[in-house]
Design an enzyme around this catalytic site. Structure first.
Site, PDB file in Angstrom:
ATOM      1  CE  LYS A 223     -59.764  -2.928 -86.448  1.00 23.64           C
ATOM      2  NZ  LYS A 223     -60.011  -2.853 -87.878  1.00 23.64           N
TER       3      LYS A 223
ATOM      4  CG  ASP B  87     -75.199 -17.064 -81.535  1.00 22.70           C
ATOM      5  OD1 ASP B  87     -74.776 -18.084 -80.962  1.00 22.70           O
ATOM      6  OD2 ASP B  87     -74.469 -16.201 -82.035  1.00 22.70           O
TER       7      ASP B  87
ATOM      8  CD  GLU C 253     -69.232  -7.943 -94.406  1.00 18.51           C
ATOM      9  OE1 GLU C 253     -70.385  -8.299 -94.696  1.00 18.51           O
ATOM     10  OE2 GLU C 253     -68.795  -6.791 -94.617  1.00 18.51           O
ATOM     11  CG  PHE C 254     -64.520  -7.308 -98.552  1.00 22.95           C
ATOM     12  CD1 PHE C 254     -63.492  -8.212 -98.799  1.00 22.95           C
ATOM     13  CD2 PHE C 254     -65.609  -7.296 -99.408  1.00 22.95           C
ATOM     14  CE1 PHE C 254     -63.552  -9.078 -99.880  1.00 22.95           C
ATOM     15  CE2 PHE C 254     -65.677  -8.154-100.499  1.00 22.95           C
ATOM     16  CZ  PHE C 254     -64.644  -9.051-100.735  1.00 22.95           C
TER      17      PHE C 254
ATOM     18  CB  CYS D  51     -59.560 -11.430 -89.970  1.00 25.31           C
ATOM     19  SG  CYS D  51     -61.203 -11.232 -89.249  1.00 25.31           S
TER      20      CYS D  51
ATOM     21  CE  LYS E 169     -60.332 -16.562 -89.204  1.00 21.89           C
ATOM     22  NZ  LYS E 169     -61.224 -16.736 -90.312  1.00 21.89           N
TER      23      LYS E 169
ATOM     24  CB  THR F 158     -63.922 -19.992 -90.539  1.00 22.15           C
ATOM     25  OG1 THR F 158     -63.531 -18.661 -90.932  1.00 22.15           O
ATOM     26  CG2 THR F 158     -65.270 -20.297 -91.139  1.00 22.15           C
TER      27      THR F 158
ATOM     28  CE  LYS G 152     -71.586 -14.209 -79.015  1.00 18.70           C
ATOM     29  NZ  LYS G 152     -71.010 -14.950 -80.141  1.00 18.70           N
TER      30      LYS G 152
ATOM     31  CB  THR H 185     -62.998 -15.832 -94.083  1.00 20.79           C
ATOM     32  OG1 THR H 185     -63.378 -14.461 -94.033  1.00 20.79           O
ATOM     33  CG2 THR H 185     -61.767 -15.988 -94.963  1.00 20.79           C
TER      34      THR H 185
HETATM   35  C1  UGA Z   1     -59.407  -7.299 -91.625  1.00 22.60           C
HETATM   36  C2  UGA Z   1     -59.568  -6.693 -93.010  1.00 22.60           C
HETATM   37  O1  UGA Z   1     -58.994  -5.372 -93.024  1.00 22.60           O
HETATM   38  C3  UGA Z   1     -61.036  -6.607 -93.398  1.00 22.60           C
HETATM   39  O2  UGA Z   1     -61.169  -6.095 -94.720  1.00 22.60           O
HETATM   40  C4  UGA Z   1     -61.646  -8.001 -93.321  1.00 22.60           C
HETATM   41  O3  UGA Z   1     -63.038  -7.983 -93.606  1.00 22.60           O
HETATM   42  C5  UGA Z   1     -61.464  -8.540 -91.911  1.00 22.60           C
HETATM   43  O4  UGA Z   1     -60.062  -8.588 -91.589  1.00 22.60           O
HETATM   44  C6  UGA Z   1     -62.034  -9.934 -91.867  1.00 22.60           C
HETATM   45  O5  UGA Z   1     -61.473 -10.821 -92.499  1.00 22.60           O
HETATM   46  O6  UGA Z   1     -63.129 -10.121 -91.305  1.00 22.60           O
HETATM   47  P1  UGA Z   1     -59.687  -6.351 -89.139  1.00 22.60           P
HETATM   48  O7  UGA Z   1     -59.220  -7.698 -88.674  1.00 22.60           O
HETATM   49  O8  UGA Z   1     -60.871  -5.731 -88.491  1.00 22.60           O
HETATM   50  O9  UGA Z   1     -60.026  -6.402 -90.713  1.00 22.60           O
HETATM   51  O10 UGA Z   1     -58.452  -5.370 -88.933  1.00 22.60           O
HETATM   52  P2  UGA Z   1     -57.464  -4.523 -89.856  1.00 22.60           P
HETATM   53  O11 UGA Z   1     -57.900  -3.118 -89.859  1.00 22.60           O
HETATM   54  O12 UGA Z   1     -57.231  -5.176 -91.157  1.00 22.60           O
HETATM   55  O13 UGA Z   1     -56.129  -4.614 -88.993  1.00 22.60           O
HETATM   56  C7  UGA Z   1     -55.499  -5.884 -88.813  1.00 22.60           C
HETATM   57  C8  UGA Z   1     -54.224  -5.753 -88.028  1.00 22.60           C
HETATM   58  O14 UGA Z   1     -53.228  -5.103 -88.809  1.00 22.60           O
HETATM   59  C9  UGA Z   1     -54.329  -4.954 -86.744  1.00 22.60           C
HETATM   60  O15 UGA Z   1     -53.638  -5.624 -85.722  1.00 22.60           O
HETATM   61  C10 UGA Z   1     -53.653  -3.643 -87.086  1.00 22.60           C
HETATM   62  O16 UGA Z   1     -53.090  -3.026 -85.965  1.00 22.60           O
HETATM   63  C11 UGA Z   1     -52.592  -4.102 -88.058  1.00 22.60           C
HETATM   64  N1  UGA Z   1     -52.115  -3.048 -88.986  1.00 22.60           N
HETATM   65  C12 UGA Z   1     -52.972  -2.462 -89.847  1.00 22.60           C
HETATM   66  C13 UGA Z   1     -50.786  -2.692 -88.986  1.00 22.60           C
HETATM   67  O17 UGA Z   1     -49.972  -3.225 -88.206  1.00 22.60           O
HETATM   68  N2  UGA Z   1     -50.354  -1.721 -89.846  1.00 22.60           N
HETATM   69  C14 UGA Z   1     -51.198  -1.113 -90.723  1.00 22.60           C
HETATM   70  O18 UGA Z   1     -50.735  -0.240 -91.493  1.00 22.60           O
HETATM   71  C15 UGA Z   1     -52.538  -1.488 -90.718  1.00 22.60           C
END
Ligand code: UGA
Length: 442
Positions: free
Chosen positions: A331, A32, A154-155, A269, A272, A88, A37, A124
């Site tokens: 979240k 980094d 990555e997921f 994520c 954007k 990104t 960090k 991404t």
């Molecule tokens: C998301 C994707 O789920 C991952 O698979 C992906 O790798 C990641 O983005 C990324 O691109 O790096 P993340 O941003 O950690 O993961 O969060 P999520 O669990 O997807 O939740 C996203 C938002 O949706 C949160 O604000 C959550 O509160 C909201 N959400 C989720 C809802 O409002 N309702 C739902 O039923 C589920």
């Protein structure tokens, strides 16, 4: 087999990937440019909240398999596999992705690559980026054609990052079919332990791998906005969106996951990524294909406004009202407040004249840095003192377990709005509270 790996970028994605690759037995160097960090990580302190990561980091630092550096030269000399895990973000004032950080790593690393190596992109990116980076690297690296760029999206979800990295649903690897090198062979060695678990491993071309990631996040965003659109209709018709989601979720073609209606999606994520996807489709002349994502975005942003309206309705007027906001992270199980719906709602309510008291179990510091003008309390109970309405905006289990009876004597008015439909309405109503959930009849 032990592989020598460098991971560029040590944020949520990179730090997790580095620690997990060391956990798989590889020799890993986290790289980094942020000295603070690096110092923190090298000292075994994760500079953000991710369950279990600190322990994994400390364990692998101790084993000697994981180290951190700011030296690209060291990384170039050391690693066979270079993972790109830098951010990104959305470009300021535009929908497209800002590739400054990805490009900066390539421009700095490539001139130092004297031997064959593989660069695996994890960030991404807009489709077409991997092919462009491959051409650029081969042009400026001393090792030239011996450098391969592959894409390994990555997921991982924040809050479940370790589980998602070590036991993902699937592994995707994009390689350039025209110049297929050893990227697949090395990836199979790196992920040998995962492949032994029979985790599906899909090898595609570069563009498909890039699109898999954007398509997955767009689908998830669409699923959430779908249920939130239905929530709007439920509100108008006096129906209950949570019961509806349970009922349609039993159909396994639909599935109950990601059908939680509420104040919508946020984070670094989903918001954007759908915008960058629309922008990229436009550049490719396929913008019509994704116009629905604009509506997905609109529905999502409307939920935040709806929450503010419900708070206003509850208080009569927001001017001079005292509003308790429980939850600031985008979240639960995360301290991330990037594009957090909770903080956005808290900010809007304050700007309309209310005194807002925010509490979050983990995201206080990040929230204060982003929104210094809100009031912060160091417990849920303190945030609720004298409140005219309590808003639950992030579904931390601490809030689900709150005892309405304990809050009775603390608040000014017994009104609660459940922005995540995570509370038990009967529990609150039986204790004499006015309970409102989004997409549920009052
Ligand atoms: C998301 C994707 O789920 C991952 O698979 C992906 O790798 C990641 O983005 C990324 O691109 O790096 P993340 O941003 O950690 O993961 O969060 P999520 O669990 O997807 O939740 C996203 C938002 O949706 C949160 O604000 C959550 O509160 C909201 N959400 C989720 C809802 O409002 N309702 C739902 O039923 C589920």
């Amino acid at each position: 087999m032990t592989c020598r790996i460098a991971v560029f970028g040590t944020g949520y994605l990179g730090a997790t990937h580095a620690a997990c690759m060391a956990e798989l037995g590889h020799e890993v160097l986290g790289v980094d440019i942020d000295e603070a960090k690096l110092a923190s990580l090298q000292a075994g302190q994760v500079p953000f909240y991710e369950p279990g990561l600190q322990k994994l980091l400390q364990k692998n630092l101790k084993s000697g398999r994981l180290r951190f550096t700011n030296s690209y030269q060291e990384a170039a000399d050391f690693a066979q596999a270079h993972f790109l895990a830098v951010g990104t973000p959305q470009r300021e004032g535009e929908f497209g992705a800002d590739l400054t950080y990805v490009d900066a790593v390539i421009e700095k690393l490539a001139p130092l690559l004297r031997q064959a190596a593989i660069i695996y992109g994890k960030s991404t990116v807009p489709v077409g980026t991997a092919a462009r980076l491959g051409q650029r690297v081969r042009k400026i690296a001393p090792a030239g054609n011996a450098i391969e760029v592959a894409w390994n999206p990555e997921f991982l979800r924040e809050g479940h990052a370790i589980q998602d990295t070590l036991h993902p649903d699937r592994l995707v690897l994009g390689v350039d079919p025209e110049r297929r090198g050893p990227a697949e062979v090395l990836a199979r060695e790196i992920y040998a332990e995962l492949l032994a678990e029979e985790i599906p491993f899909l090898v595609t071309d570069l563009a498909t791998a890039e699109l898999v990631k954007t398509a997955a996040n767009s689908f998830l965003a669409t699923k959430i906005s779908f249920i939130n659109a239905i929530a709007e209709v439920c509100e108008a018709a006096g129906a209950d969106v949570t019961e509806l989601a349970d009922a349609i979720g039993y159909d396994d073609r639909i599935g109950r996951k990601f059908l939680n209606a509420g104040i919508g999606f946020g984070g670094g994520c989903l918001p954007k990524d759908i915008r960058a996807f629309m922008a990229r489709a436009g550049e490719l002349g396929a913008d019509q294909a994704l116009t629905f994502l604009r509506e997905v975005d609109n529905i999502n942003m409307r939920r935040r406004t709806r929450m503010v309206e419900l708070a206003r309705e509850a208080c009569g007027s927001l001017l001079g009202a005292r509003v308790a906001v429980l939850g600031a992270a985008f979240k639960p199980e995360s301290d991330d407040v990037r594009d957090s719906p909770a903080l956005n709602v808290a900010g809007q309510i304050q700007l309309q004249g209310a005194a807002v008291n925010v509490y979050d179990p983990k995201a206080m510091q990040n929230s204060q840095a982003l929104f210094p003008t809100l009031n912060y309390s160091d417990s849920a109970l303190k945030a609720c003192v004298g409140a005219d309405v309590v808003l639950v905006l992030t579904e931390w289990s601490e809030f689900k377990e709150l005892d309405p009876v304990e809050l009775n004597g603390i608040v000014r008015e017994k009104r609660i709005i459940d922005g995540r439909n995570c509370l038990d309405p009967a529990k609150w109503r039986n204790a004499g509270w006015l309970y409102r959930g989004l997409g549920r009849s009052s």
